[in-house]
Design a protein around this motif. Structure first.
Motif, short mmCIF file in Angstrom:
data_model
loop_
_atom_site.label_atom_id
_atom_site.label_comp_id
_atom_site.label_asym_id
_atom_site.label_seq_id
_atom_site.Cartn_x
_atom_site.Cartn_y
_atom_site.Cartn_z
N MET A 37 13.81 35.53 32.67
CA MET A 37 13.16 34.84 33.77
C MET A 37 12.43 35.87 34.62
O MET A 37 13.04 36.85 35.07
N VAL A 38 11.15 35.68 34.82
CA VAL A 38 10.36 36.60 35.65
C VAL A 38 10.67 36.32 37.11
O VAL A 38 11.07 35.22 37.48
N ASN A 44 11.01 30.57 42.51
CA ASN A 44 10.59 29.19 42.69
C ASN A 44 11.57 28.17 42.11
O ASN A 44 11.36 26.97 42.28
N THR A 45 12.61 28.62 41.43
CA THR A 45 13.61 27.72 40.87
C THR A 45 14.62 27.37 41.96
O THR A 45 15.18 28.27 42.58
N PRO A 46 14.86 26.09 42.23
CA PRO A 46 15.81 25.73 43.29
C PRO A 46 17.23 26.17 42.94
O PRO A 46 17.65 26.09 41.78
N LYS A 47 17.93 26.66 43.93
CA LYS A 47 19.30 27.14 43.71
C LYS A 47 20.29 25.97 43.67
O LYS A 47 21.19 25.94 42.87
N HIS A 48 20.10 25.02 44.58
CA HIS A 48 21.00 23.86 44.64
C HIS A 48 20.15 22.62 44.38
O HIS A 48 19.28 22.28 45.17
#
Length: 55
Positions: A37-38, A44-48
């Protein structure tokens, strides 16, 4: 192609899982998986993830 289960339950392993076990992640047995994963995508990936709400 395998027949679909009658009760609608998904099988334990998909065809992709079986191929990865036999050939490795990129089709070369024993080769490392170069996918990572860059930082921009990770940021930009949501954590929750919100599971949603009932109406």
């Amino acid at each position: 192609m395998r027949p679909r289960p009658i009760d609608g339950v998904a099988p334990d392993k998909t065809e992709d899982d079986i191929a990865r076990e036999q050939l490795g992640p990129r089709g070369v047995l024993g080769a490392p998986n170069p996918a990572r994963m860059v930082p921009k995508v990770e940021k930009n990936t949501p954590k929750h993830i919100d599971p949603g709400h009932t109406a």
